[in-house]
Write a protein that holds these residues in place. Structure first.
Motif, mmCIF file in Angstrom:
data_model
loop_
_atom_site.group_PDB
_atom_site.id
_atom_site.type_symbol
_atom_site.label_atom_id
_atom_site.label_comp_id
_atom_site.label_asym_id
_atom_site.label_seq_id
_atom_site.Cartn_x
_atom_site.Cartn_y
_atom_site.Cartn_z
ATOM 1 N N ILE A 193 65.366 -51.596 78.593
ATOM 2 C CA ILE A 193 65.003 -51.085 77.206
ATOM 3 C C ILE A 193 64.795 -52.278 76.357
ATOM 4 N N SER A 194 63.688 -52.131 75.516
ATOM 5 C CA SER A 194 63.525 -53.179 74.676
ATOM 6 C C SER A 194 64.495 -53.541 73.790
ATOM 7 N N PRO A 195 64.806 -54.879 73.259
ATOM 8 C CA PRO A 195 65.620 -55.157 72.384
ATOM 9 C C PRO A 195 65.678 -54.529 70.988
ATOM 10 N N ARG A 196 64.269 -54.223 70.559
ATOM 11 C CA ARG A 196 64.361 -53.671 69.359
ATOM 12 C C ARG A 196 64.888 -52.366 69.107
ATOM 13 N N TYR A 197 64.796 -51.477 70.208
ATOM 14 C CA TYR A 197 65.323 -50.105 70.103
ATOM 15 C C TYR A 197 66.510 -50.080 70.770
ATOM 16 N N ASP A 198 67.191 -51.061 71.810
ATOM 17 C CA ASP A 198 68.486 -50.830 72.441
ATOM 18 C C ASP A 198 69.661 -51.151 71.137
ATOM 19 N N ARG A 199 70.282 -50.138 70.851
ATOM 20 C CA ARG A 199 71.344 -50.336 69.738
ATOM 21 C C ARG A 199 72.846 -50.719 70.363
ATOM 22 N N ILE A 200 72.843 -51.380 71.683
ATOM 23 C CA ILE A 200 73.825 -51.517 72.351
ATOM 24 C C ILE A 200 73.814 -53.280 72.252
ATOM 25 N N ASN A 201 72.744 -53.748 72.837
ATOM 26 C CA ASN A 201 72.682 -55.136 73.086
ATOM 27 C C ASN A 201 71.672 -55.900 72.017
ATOM 28 N N PHE A 202 72.313 -56.538 71.096
ATOM 29 C CA PHE A 202 71.571 -57.495 70.160
ATOM 30 C C PHE A 202 72.216 -58.820 69.968
ATOM 31 N N ASP A 203 71.579 -59.840 69.937
ATOM 32 C CA ASP A 203 72.476 -61.148 69.874
ATOM 33 C C ASP A 203 73.100 -61.389 68.283
ATOM 34 N N THR A 204 72.746 -61.014 67.334
ATOM 35 C CA THR A 204 73.095 -61.290 65.968
ATOM 36 C C THR A 204 73.002 -59.944 65.191
ATOM 37 N N ALA A 205 73.943 -59.594 64.534
ATOM 38 C CA ALA A 205 74.347 -58.347 63.749
ATOM 39 C C ALA A 205 73.420 -58.528 62.219
ATOM 40 N N ILE A 206 73.704 -59.854 61.913
ATOM 41 C CA ILE A 206 72.978 -60.107 60.567
ATOM 42 C C ILE A 206 71.761 -61.160 60.619
ATOM 43 N N SER A 207 70.674 -60.877 60.605
ATOM 44 C CA SER A 207 69.605 -61.924 60.811
ATOM 45 C C SER A 207 68.474 -61.532 59.851
ATOM 46 N N TRP A 208 67.648 -62.501 59.379
ATOM 47 C CA TRP A 208 66.355 -62.427 58.629
ATOM 48 C C TRP A 208 65.351 -63.345 59.092
ATOM 49 N N GLN A 209 63.886 -62.956 58.214
ATOM 50 C CA GLN A 209 63.024 -63.787 58.392
ATOM 51 C C GLN A 209 62.198 -63.726 57.309
ATOM 52 N N ILE A 210 61.666 -65.103 56.658
ATOM 53 C CA ILE A 210 60.959 -65.127 55.609
ATOM 54 C C ILE A 210 59.491 -65.052 55.945
ATOM 55 N N ASN A 211 58.565 -64.297 55.646
ATOM 56 C CA ASN A 211 57.200 -64.456 56.156
ATOM 57 C C ASN A 211 56.186 -64.709 54.620
ATOM 58 N N LYS A 212 56.238 -66.001 54.685
ATOM 59 C CA LYS A 212 55.500 -66.570 53.434
ATOM 60 C C LYS A 212 53.930 -66.145 53.310
ATOM 61 N N ALA A 213 53.306 -65.878 54.456
ATOM 62 C CA ALA A 213 51.885 -65.509 54.538
ATOM 63 C C ALA A 213 51.902 -63.867 54.053
ATOM 64 N N GLY A 214 52.854 -63.127 54.545
ATOM 65 C CA GLY A 214 52.923 -61.875 54.017
ATOM 66 C C GLY A 214 53.533 -61.434 53.035
ATOM 67 N N ASN A 215 54.211 -62.541 52.084
ATOM 68 C CA ASN A 215 54.956 -62.219 50.804
ATOM 69 C C ASN A 215 56.223 -61.247 50.851
ATOM 70 N N TYR A 216 56.763 -61.529 52.142
ATOM 71 C CA TYR A 216 57.987 -60.566 52.313
ATOM 72 C C TYR A 216 59.069 -61.018 52.993
ATOM 73 N N ALA A 217 60.433 -60.610 52.815
ATOM 74 C CA ALA A 217 61.512 -61.038 53.848
ATOM 75 C C ALA A 217 61.927 -59.638 54.073
ATOM 76 N N LEU A 218 62.235 -59.977 55.608
ATOM 77 C CA LEU A 218 62.965 -59.025 56.368
ATOM 78 C C LEU A 218 64.368 -59.222 56.632
ATOM 79 N N LEU A 219 65.305 -58.335 56.275
ATOM 80 C CA LEU A 219 66.678 -58.565 56.524
ATOM 81 C C LEU A 219 67.110 -57.456 57.310
ATOM 82 N N ASN A 220 67.742 -57.774 58.688
ATOM 83 C CA ASN A 220 68.275 -56.901 59.621
ATOM 84 C C ASN A 220 69.825 -56.738 59.525
#
Length: 280
Positions: free
Chosen positions: A43-70
């Motif tokens: 199962i792809s990590p993106r859709y697997d709701r049992i296995n993920f390494d970090t519960a709160i994570s983020w990335q800043i996309n300067k080129a796209g002018n957005y921040a993504l907070l998981n």
């Protein structure tokens, strides 16, 4: 609705082929540890709701002018025991990066987040709202005489913005796995007109939330059942539709897109951001 009790050691499966013929077979059950290990490989990590390494994570996309907070869970105990994280310090670090990079758009991914402490939703909203707000309209609990009495004043009090407020566009991603506090958070984003929700309808309910303070065990089947003793309402209960929070931007991935790890929900929101003129 189907209720299941216990775990059989053998499953009987009937397969209907494309030509209509049927094949019957039996499949041995797996222990949960083996099942979890198997999930990691298929199962792809993106859709697997049992296995993920970090519960709160983020990335800043300067080129796209957005921040993504998981945010995969609002639960303080799960954050601590499973991920060695604390909600407020993690969010504070994220906000420092927001302040340093100044993206105009914020995407908050709550897909698969099945809840936790309401206080964490309050804490995040204080960075997003520029006016005082209430997280819950009312919070009540059953007394010993089985009467609903006002309770949980920390959830119903008026909260005030932080010194720093993110003032850009906000998009909250949800799906059927976004329960309880995730539905409440998404509902308030809509009600307070702070942003847009996108994806699928949440689980739970965006108006009435129920909970309990413990479990009891049924005498014959030994099933643990939650004692539902608390009632929280975000706004006037008369507006309760009995359903989850419907997204402002409905995006439903196909089965093939899920299997191929094609995150069309996130892609479409990024496309909307790219097409939005700066300052809007």
């Amino acid at each position: 609705m189907v209720f299941l009790f216990g775990f059989p050691e053998l499953y009987k499966v009937e397969i209907i082929k494309a030509d209509g013929t049927k094949i019957s077979t039996a499949v041995n059950a797996l222990k949960f540890a083996a099942l979890r290990q198997k999930r990691q490989s298929v199962i792809s990590p993106r859709y697997d709701r049992i296995n993920f390494d970090t519960a709160i994570s983020w990335q800043i996309n300067k080129a796209g002018n957005y921040a993504l907070l998981n945010i995969r869970t609002w639960s303080n105990s799960i954050l601590k025991s499973d991920y060695n994280q604390s909600f407020k310090p993690a969010i504070n670090r994220f906000i420092e990066e927001i302040k340093a990079n100044e993206p105009q758009n914020l995407i908050i991914d709550l897909r698969g987040n099945q809840s936790g402490e309401g206080g964490n939703g309050i804490y995040l909203l204080r960075y997003l709202l520029d006016k005082p707000f209430n997280y819950f309209y009312s919070a009540k609990a059953y007394s010993k005489s089985m009467q609903l009495k006002n309770a949980a004043s920390l959830l119903t009090k008026t909260y005030y913005p932080m010194d720093y407020i993110f003032k850009g566009n906000v998009y909250v991603l949800t799906n059927g796995g976004s329960f309880s506090n995730s539905a409440i958070f998404a509902s308030l984003i809509q009600t307070l007109k702070r942003g847009k929700t996108a994806g699928g309808e949440t689980g739970g309910n965006g108006v009435v939330l129920s909970g309990g303070a413990g479990y009891f065990v049924t005498p014959h089947t030994a099933i643990n059942l939650l004692k539902v003793t608390n009632q929280m309402i975000t706004t006037n209960s008369i507006v309760n539709s009995g359903k989850g929070v419907k997204p402002d931007i409905a995006i439903q991935p196909t089965l093939q897109q899920i299997l191929s790890n094609d995150d069309v929900v996130l892609k479409q929101i990024i496309t909307i951001i790219e097409r939005t003129p700066p300052g809007n």
